[in-house]
Write a protein that holds these residues in place. Structure first.
Motif, PDB file in Angstrom:
ATOM      1  N   THR A 125     -14.492  21.004 -30.894  1.00 13.19           N
ATOM      2  CA  THR A 125     -13.185  20.391 -30.695  1.00 13.19           C
ATOM      3  C   THR A 125     -12.750  20.438 -29.236  1.00 13.19           C
ATOM      4  O   THR A 125     -12.607  19.405 -28.580  1.00 13.19           O
ATOM      5  CB  THR A 125     -12.140  21.078 -31.590  1.00 13.19           C
ATOM      6  OG1 THR A 125     -12.215  22.505 -31.380  1.00 13.19           O
ATOM      7  CG2 THR A 125     -12.413  20.782 -33.056  1.00 13.19           C
ATOM      8  N   LEU A 126     -12.563  21.645 -28.717  1.00 13.03           N
ATOM      9  CA  LEU A 126     -12.104  21.765 -27.328  1.00 13.03           C
ATOM     10  C   LEU A 126     -12.916  22.761 -26.511  1.00 13.03           C
ATOM     11  O   LEU A 126     -12.918  22.686 -25.282  1.00 13.03           O
ATOM     12  CB  LEU A 126     -10.627  22.176 -27.294  1.00 13.03           C
ATOM     13  CG  LEU A 126      -9.598  21.094 -27.615  1.00 13.03           C
ATOM     14  CD1 LEU A 126      -8.200  21.682 -27.598  1.00 13.03           C
ATOM     15  CD2 LEU A 126      -9.685  19.931 -26.650  1.00 13.03           C
TER      16      LEU A 126
ATOM     17  N   ASP B  80     -10.414  13.052 -29.633  1.00 12.62           N
ATOM     18  CA  ASP B  80     -10.163  13.757 -30.894  1.00 12.62           C
ATOM     19  C   ASP B  80      -9.035  13.091 -31.673  1.00 12.62           C
ATOM     20  O   ASP B  80      -9.041  13.096 -32.915  1.00 12.62           O
ATOM     21  CB  ASP B  80      -9.811  15.219 -30.631  1.00 12.62           C
ATOM     22  CG  ASP B  80     -11.049  16.062 -30.352  1.00 12.62           C
ATOM     23  OD1 ASP B  80     -12.155  15.622 -30.709  1.00 12.62           O
ATOM     24  OD2 ASP B  80     -10.906  17.149 -29.765  1.00 12.62           O
TER      25      ASP B  80
ATOM     26  N   SER C 120     -12.473  25.390 -42.941  1.00 15.48           N
ATOM     27  CA  SER C 120     -13.637  24.997 -42.149  1.00 15.48           C
ATOM     28  C   SER C 120     -14.842  24.801 -43.058  1.00 15.48           C
ATOM     29  O   SER C 120     -14.967  25.461 -44.098  1.00 15.48           O
ATOM     30  CB  SER C 120     -13.960  26.066 -41.101  1.00 15.48           C
ATOM     31  OG  SER C 120     -12.877  26.234 -40.219  1.00 15.48           O
TER      32      SER C 120
ATOM     33  N   HIS D  99     -10.407  10.479 -33.789  1.00 23.31           N
ATOM     34  CA  HIS D  99     -11.083  10.999 -34.980  1.00 23.31           C
ATOM     35  C   HIS D  99     -10.097  11.524 -36.018  1.00 23.31           C
ATOM     36  O   HIS D  99     -10.412  11.544 -37.212  1.00 23.31           O
ATOM     37  CB  HIS D  99     -12.055  12.112 -34.588  1.00 23.31           C
ATOM     38  CG  HIS D  99     -13.332  11.598 -34.012  1.00 23.31           C
ATOM     39  ND1 HIS D  99     -14.500  11.493 -34.730  1.00 23.31           N
ATOM     40  CD2 HIS D  99     -13.627  11.111 -32.780  1.00 23.31           C
ATOM     41  CE1 HIS D  99     -15.459  10.983 -33.976  1.00 23.31           C
ATOM     42  NE2 HIS D  99     -14.947  10.754 -32.784  1.00 23.31           N
ATOM     43  N   LEU D 100      -8.925  11.946 -35.585  1.00 15.96           N
ATOM     44  CA  LEU D 100      -7.934  12.437 -36.534  1.00 15.96           C
ATOM     45  C   LEU D 100      -7.230  11.302 -37.255  1.00 15.96           C
ATOM     46  O   LEU D 100      -6.740  11.484 -38.377  1.00 15.96           O
ATOM     47  CB  LEU D 100      -6.898  13.317 -35.819  1.00 15.96           C
ATOM     48  CG  LEU D 100      -7.404  14.661 -35.303  1.00 15.96           C
ATOM     49  CD1 LEU D 100      -6.307  15.367 -34.512  1.00 15.96           C
ATOM     50  CD2 LEU D 100      -7.867  15.545 -36.456  1.00 15.96           C
TER      51      LEU D 100
ATOM     52  N   THR E   8     -19.030  16.251 -35.399  1.00 19.86           N
ATOM     53  CA  THR E   8     -18.827  16.332 -36.850  1.00 19.86           C
ATOM     54  C   THR E   8     -19.961  15.668 -37.633  1.00 19.86           C
ATOM     55  O   THR E   8     -20.199  16.019 -38.789  1.00 19.86           O
ATOM     56  CB  THR E   8     -17.495  15.677 -37.257  1.00 19.86           C
ATOM     57  OG1 THR E   8     -17.471  14.321 -36.799  1.00 19.86           O
ATOM     58  CG2 THR E   8     -16.318  16.425 -36.640  1.00 19.86           C
TER      59      THR E   8
ATOM     60  N   THR F 239     -17.681  12.118 -29.050  1.00 18.07           N
ATOM     61  CA  THR F 239     -17.308  13.273 -29.859  1.00 18.07           C
ATOM     62  C   THR F 239     -17.816  13.150 -31.295  1.00 18.07           C
ATOM     63  O   THR F 239     -17.702  14.111 -32.067  1.00 18.07           O
ATOM     64  CB  THR F 239     -15.778  13.440 -29.882  1.00 18.07           C
ATOM     65  OG1 THR F 239     -15.177  12.193 -30.259  1.00 18.07           O
ATOM     66  CG2 THR F 239     -15.252  13.857 -28.521  1.00 18.07           C
TER      67      THR F 239
END
Length: 461
Positions: free
Chosen positions: A99-100, A232, A76, A235-236, A253, A249
């Motif tokens: 994230t969630l 997400d 992280s 984004h991944l 970040t 989202t």
């Protein structure tokens, strides 16, 4: 069955009749009164009380426990600095929240605020009392907004207090290696938490839309989480920058750009605008669906087809339009990650961190300009194009040591993520980045050049 108007009186005579008296107009219920009523209903729920308690206790407990350990969440951002500065713990909590967890919190609040009336069968009583679907919608939406914003208070306070009590307030390097003072850190941490409020409100609005559209069905309650998982995934993947920036989202970040000098605020600014647009459109779609609803159907479980047409398609259209606008305005194509950007970012971070390491070892003072650091990177060998994310980047940093003849080299293996963040892992020489600790006059300290995080500006051409 007789009513009081045609029932005989106690003497057996008919009740007297006369001209009907004028009926007094019923007093209208105002927005403030309905809002207070809905707010009290929300706060009376045991699960919301449990959520508030968890937001107040869990972050502080996590940061306090982890900050006192030697094993840290190095994956992280700022995870490896948790036992050096209390501010790092709050930033690690923020990573998990975006994230969630934040979409899940909006599901508990907004995703159920309309559906609860369907489950209890209380729509008729509420409509008779208030007599205005528009007023009911507005009061419930405002109550959900209030509770959602209120959840941020215990989250922020708890995440900061836990680390500060255990570790204290100390400087940490930014994502370009420059040292950020404790006073500046406090402002940046609070600002980072503030930047995730608009995307959280966007998911809250999606919760309103799901709650209105699906009634008693659990699909409405899960709608913010479903959207969060899908976005997400975008984004991944190594998606183009325009698609990444067009999602609400993105600020989860993009706030990391605040920790560079100068700050990388392009992606963050676009993400905040997109989040506000999503929140506005989803709220409007929920309102339009609500005022057109037939409340006489007590078994309403919504319609997936109606939701797809009146709810999902407009949001997809907004996503496509935003991506096209970002691509046209910025002119950036592809992932936004290339060799030139990585080399410039790595050389800058290395220079700042080398000066920091030099200070920790109590060596003669030097500046970044004296080092004249450069970097040369390659991705996967000669047959692979030097663009895009991946864990196969290998870079060699070259610098000039003041007072010494010639130059020195250091090798780094880079794991570059699609959002522009990278982790540089030192691979020698051992005197520079070969060990995770350095011996200082006050004891062992983390070696800032062993592993460090950096950030590439995806919108930079």
């Amino acid at each position: 069955m007789t009513t009081t108007l045609d029932r005989p009186d106690s003497q057996g005579e008919a009740a007297p009749t006369g001209p009907p008296s004028p009926t007094a107009p019923a007093a209208r219920t105002g927005l403030a009164a309905v809002y207070r009523f809905e707010l009290v209903k929300l706060l009376a729920q045991w699960r919301l009380k449990a959520v508030f308690l968890a937001c107040l206790v869990v972050p502080a407990l996590y940061t306090a426990v982890v900050s006192s350990q030697t094993s840290l969440p190095a994956d992280s951002v700022y995870g490896r600095w948790m036992n050096q500065s209390g501010w790092a713990g709050s930033l690690v909590i923020l990573v998990f929240m975006g994230t969630l967890v934040l979409p899940l919190l909006t599901s508990v609040v907004s995703g159920d605020i309309y559906a609860v009336e369907d489950r209890l069968g209380t729509w008729r009583h509420l409509l008779v009392t208030v007599r205005s679907p528009r007023l009911i919608f507005g009061a419930k939406a405002l109550a959900a907004l209030t509770v959602t914003l209120a959840l941020f208070v215990p989250l922020v306070i708890s995440s900061i207090v836990g680390g500060l009590l255990v570790v204290g307030s100390h400087p940490v390097p930014g994502l370009d290696g420059h040292l950020i003072s404790s006073g500046e850190l406090s402002g940046l941490v609070l600002l980072s938490w503030a930047t995730v409020i608009p995307p959280t409100l966007a998911f809250s609005a999606i919760g309103l839309l799901g709650s209105v559209s699906f009634g008693r069905s659990p699909l409405g309650l899960l709608m913010p989480v479903v959207f969060a998982v899908v976005l997400d995934l975008v984004h991944l993947m190594p998606a183009p920058v325009a698609l990444r920036a067009a999602t609400p989202t993105s600020p989860f970040t993009a706030y990391r750009g605040l920790f560079t000098e100068p700050a990388q605020v392009g992606m963050l600014g676009i993400g905040l605008v997109v989040s506000v647009a999503w929140a506005g459109l989803a709220t409007y779609l929920a309102y339009r669906t609500f005022v057109r609803r037939d409340f006489t159907d007590l078994a309403n479980d919504g319609s997936a087809r109606r939701f797809a047409v009146t709810g999902l398609l407009p949001l997809v259209g907004l996503f496509i339009a935003t991506a096209a606008a970002v691509s046209t305005v910025t002119g950036v194509a592809g992932s936004g990650i290339n060799r030139a950007k990585l080399e410039a970012s790595l050389a800058t971070s290395f220079s700042h961190l080398y000066v920091l390491q030099n200070t920790e070892l109590n060596r003669p003072a030097m500046s970044e300009d004296q080092l004249r650091s450069t970097a040369e990177c390659d991705k996967g060998g000669d047959r692979v194009e030097d663009t895009g994310p991946g864990n196969d980047w290998r870079c060699v940093v070259t610098w000039t040591v003041p007072g010494a003849a010639g130059s020195a080299n250091a090798i780094y293996q880079l794991d570059v993520l699609p959002d522009g963040r990278y982790m540089a892992d030192g691979d020698g020489p051992k005197e520079v980045n070969g060990y995770f600790l350095v011996h200082t006059q006050t004891g062992d300290a983390p070696n800032p050049l062993w592993q460090f995080d950096g950030l590439v500006d995806l919108l930079e051409k």
